[in-house]
Design a protein around this motif. Structure first.
Motif, PDB file in Angstrom:
ATOM      1  N   ARG A   4       7.424 -20.073  -3.006  1.00 30.67           N
ATOM      2  CA  ARG A   4       8.623 -19.244  -2.870  1.00 30.67           C
ATOM      3  C   ARG A   4       8.453 -18.350  -1.660  1.00 30.67           C
ATOM      4  NH1 ARG A   4      13.077 -18.625  -5.748  1.00 30.67           N
ATOM      5  NH2 ARG A   4      14.185 -16.634  -5.881  1.00 30.67           N
TER       6      ARG A   4
ATOM      7  N   GLY B 258      10.694 -16.126   1.732  1.00 28.94           N
ATOM      8  CA  GLY B 258      11.938 -15.554   2.209  1.00 28.94           C
ATOM      9  C   GLY B 258      12.413 -16.251   3.472  1.00 28.94           C
TER      10      GLY B 258
ATOM     11  N   PRO C 291      15.528 -11.180   4.197  1.00 26.04           N
ATOM     12  CA  PRO C 291      15.054 -12.430   3.609  1.00 26.04           C
ATOM     13  C   PRO C 291      15.748 -12.783   2.304  1.00 26.04           C
ATOM     14  CG  PRO C 291      13.436 -10.685   3.313  1.00 26.04           C
ATOM     15  CD  PRO C 291      14.495 -10.128   4.201  1.00 26.04           C
ATOM     16  N   ARG C 292      16.103 -14.054   2.168  1.00 25.38           N
ATOM     17  CA  ARG C 292      16.588 -14.616   0.916  1.00 25.38           C
ATOM     18  C   ARG C 292      15.464 -15.472   0.358  1.00 25.38           C
ATOM     19  NH1 ARG C 292      21.624 -16.458   0.321  1.00 25.38           N
ATOM     20  NH2 ARG C 292      20.719 -17.445  -1.530  1.00 25.38           N
ATOM     21  N   TYR C 293      14.970 -15.143  -0.830  1.00 23.13           N
ATOM     22  CA  TYR C 293      13.805 -15.847  -1.380  1.00 23.13           C
ATOM     23  C   TYR C 293      14.238 -17.117  -2.084  1.00 23.13           C
ATOM     24  CZ  TYR C 293      10.733 -12.180   0.107  1.00 23.13           C
ATOM     25  OH  TYR C 293      10.014 -11.322   0.898  1.00 23.13           O
ATOM     26  N   LEU C 294      13.588 -18.235  -1.688  1.00 21.05           N
ATOM     27  CA  LEU C 294      13.974 -19.563  -2.140  1.00 21.05           C
ATOM     28  C   LEU C 294      12.739 -20.383  -2.497  1.00 21.05           C
ATOM     29  CD1 LEU C 294      16.414 -20.286   0.841  1.00 21.05           C
ATOM     30  CD2 LEU C 294      17.092 -19.486  -1.428  1.00 21.05           C
TER      31      LEU C 294
ATOM     32  N   CYS D  91      21.934 -25.784   3.584  1.00 20.89           N
ATOM     33  CA  CYS D  91      22.693 -24.701   4.197  1.00 20.89           C
ATOM     34  C   CYS D  91      24.181 -24.848   3.890  1.00 20.89           C
ATOM     35  CB  CYS D  91      22.513 -24.702   5.718  1.00 20.89           C
ATOM     36  SG  CYS D  91      20.968 -23.989   6.287  1.00 20.89           S
TER      37      CYS D  91
ATOM     38  N   ASP E 182      18.406 -21.695  -6.675  1.00 21.13           N
ATOM     39  CA  ASP E 182      18.952 -20.515  -6.006  1.00 21.13           C
ATOM     40  C   ASP E 182      20.277 -20.853  -5.332  1.00 21.13           C
ATOM     41  OD1 ASP E 182      16.565 -18.645  -6.288  1.00 21.13           O
ATOM     42  OD2 ASP E 182      15.634 -20.366  -5.297  1.00 21.13           O
TER      43      ASP E 182
ATOM     44  N   PHE F 151      21.519 -21.371   0.905  1.00 19.24           N
ATOM     45  CA  PHE F 151      21.340 -20.429   2.012  1.00 19.24           C
ATOM     46  C   PHE F 151      22.539 -20.479   2.957  1.00 19.24           C
ATOM     47  CE2 PHE F 151      19.779 -19.572   6.360  1.00 19.24           C
ATOM     48  CZ  PHE F 151      19.297 -18.286   6.178  1.00 19.24           C
ATOM     49  N   ASP F 152      23.061 -19.307   3.285  1.00 13.03           N
ATOM     50  CA  ASP F 152      24.170 -19.200   4.235  1.00 13.03           C
ATOM     51  C   ASP F 152      23.654 -18.567   5.520  1.00 13.03           C
ATOM     52  OD1 ASP F 152      26.455 -18.865   5.684  1.00 13.03           O
ATOM     53  OD2 ASP F 152      27.593 -17.877   4.084  1.00 13.03           O
TER      54      ASP F 152
ATOM     55  N   GLY G  53      24.628 -15.042   6.949  1.00 13.24           N
ATOM     56  CA  GLY G  53      24.125 -13.792   6.400  1.00 13.24           C
ATOM     57  C   GLY G  53      22.788 -13.353   6.961  1.00 13.24           C
ATOM     58  N   SER G  54      22.287 -14.068   7.974  1.00 14.12           N
ATOM     59  CA  SER G  54      20.984 -13.743   8.560  1.00 14.12           C
ATOM     60  C   SER G  54      21.138 -13.299  10.009  1.00 14.12           C
ATOM     61  CB  SER G  54      20.054 -14.956   8.496  1.00 14.12           C
ATOM     62  OG  SER G  54      18.862 -14.719   9.223  1.00 14.12           O
TER      63      SER G  54
END
Length: 384
Positions: free
Chosen positions: A127, A129, A134-137, A152, A163, A166-167, A170-171
């Motif tokens: 896991r 980020g 960070p988005r944790y995945l 994505c 989860d 991921f977009d 947003g980063s």
């Protein structure tokens, strides 16, 4: 007993450096540093292949490749911004070199390996980020492939994952890789989205699984908030196969685009164990006592103000190896850090027991590796 030996070895190392610099100062051994400003962004040039030329004879055939600096991938950056980026990459690489992937608890860079059964998969997961913030995945660990990728948004077709997808919007650190760039050319089958002018990747696996999407760079964050910037990865919009539960795959193979390869080399500034560095720095400061000092800059604690000058006499630095001495040109250890004439001593200390000779100190030397004899050779002025 072993601890005493280690301490004695460290003492001998920094004592050796200290004695050399002191002797150089006493005998007035100096060299001239020619002052240059920070370099601007390099340019990329890809000459077209001449298809009408006959193939060379087999006995005279040779292979050559063009080398380009990574700064050529950064568009519209000032020399100062490029230099700051180099130091950030340098710090991230040193952190990984010192602690390693999956290092012991308590280190600053590590990641747990967990079973994917809870997510409905028989794979091993970690896991981490992705992006900033960070988005944790969950990511599948794969030592048999290289490309790092994740699902994505927007998805043309995505499988089920634990989860949210991921977009990249947003980063703050997500950056598409341009078509035809050196990074894009490292892919086995690179493509190009002509409308967006973005490099496209596609990866297929032996079980029929595949992923297709945009190729980009992004920051990955591990436990204890240790982050690795500008990791090349696939942003998959069409992903099909047996990756249920995970957001994507962390390629741990030995290819150029695997995570270990992008992260394990490339340190610019030489790091020495703290006692050795402090002895070297203190001796250098004694030899440079007549030079005008400047404030500390980033990781550099020994800097000088050379504004209005074109050249200056500085103490000589030599790296001593068993059976060989390497005398460094002045430009390999005093480097510009801004456009105001500030130069810093390009060495740094580390609390780790690992010392690293950076590529700044290696510039202009030809390095020969004797793998059979476990030896390394150095020759000055062997390259541009």
């Amino acid at each position: 007993m072993e601890e005493k030996k280690a301490k004695a070895k460290a003492f001998l190392l920094f004592f050796f450096f200290s004695v050399f610099i002191t002797l150089s100062t006493a005998t007035k051994e100096t060299q001239t540093l020619i002052l240059h400003p920070l370099p601007s962004q390099p340019t990329l040039y890809w000459p077209e292949l001449e298809t009408d030329q006959p193939d060379p004879e087999p006995e005279s055939a040779s292979l050559s490749v063009s080398l380009h600096h990574i700064d050529a991938l950064s568009s519209n950056k000032t020399p100062h911004e490029l230099f700051t980026q180099r130091l950030q990459r340098d710090a991230a690489r040193v952190k990984i070199n010192q602690t390693g992937f999956g290092s012991q608890p308590g280190s600053s860079f590590s990641s747990s390996v967990i079973s994917g059964l809870a997510q409905g998969s028989g794979e091993y997961f970690t896991r981490l980020g992705v992006g900033t913030p960070p988005r944790y995945l969950y990511m599948v660990l794969d030592t048999g492939s290289d490309v790092v990728w994740l699902q994505c948004a927007p998805c043309k077709k995505c499988y089920s994952e634990s989860d949210p997808v991921f977009d990249p919007k947003g980063s703050r650190t997500f950056a598409p890789v341009p078509c035809g760039s050196p990074l894009c050319r490292q892919l086995d089958s690179p493509g190009c989205d002509a409308r967006k002018k973005v490099c496209e990747y596609q990866v297929s696996y032996g079980d029929g699984s595949f992923t297709v999407g945009d190729f980009a760079t992004e920051t990955l964050t591990f436990r204890r908030r240790a982050s690795v910037p500008r990791v090349a990865l696939g942003c998959g919009h069409d992903n099909e196969g047996l990756f249920v539960g995970a957001a994507g795959l962390l390629g741990l193979g030995r290819g150029m685009l695997s995570f270990p390869t992008q992260a394990d080399s490339g340190t610019s500034v030489t790091r020495l164990t703290r006692p050795a560095y402090e002895a070297l720095r203190d001796a250098f400061q004694v030899g440079a006592a007549r030079l005008k000092r400047a404030p500390e800059y980033s990781l550099f604690d020994t800097c000088f103000d050379f504004s209005g000058m074109t050249q200056v006499k500085v103490p000589t630095v030599v790296l001593h190896f068993r059976g060989a001495d390497v005398s460094l040109p002045a430009g390999n250890y005093l480097i510009p850090v801004d456009d105001k004439g500030t130069y810093c001593f390009a060495f740094a200390g580390t609390m780790s027991g690992l010392s690293i000779i950076g590529n700044i100190q290696q510039q202009g030397f030809r390095v020969v590796f004797d793998l059979a004899g476990s030896r390394v050779g150095f020759a000055p002025r062997g390259c541009a």
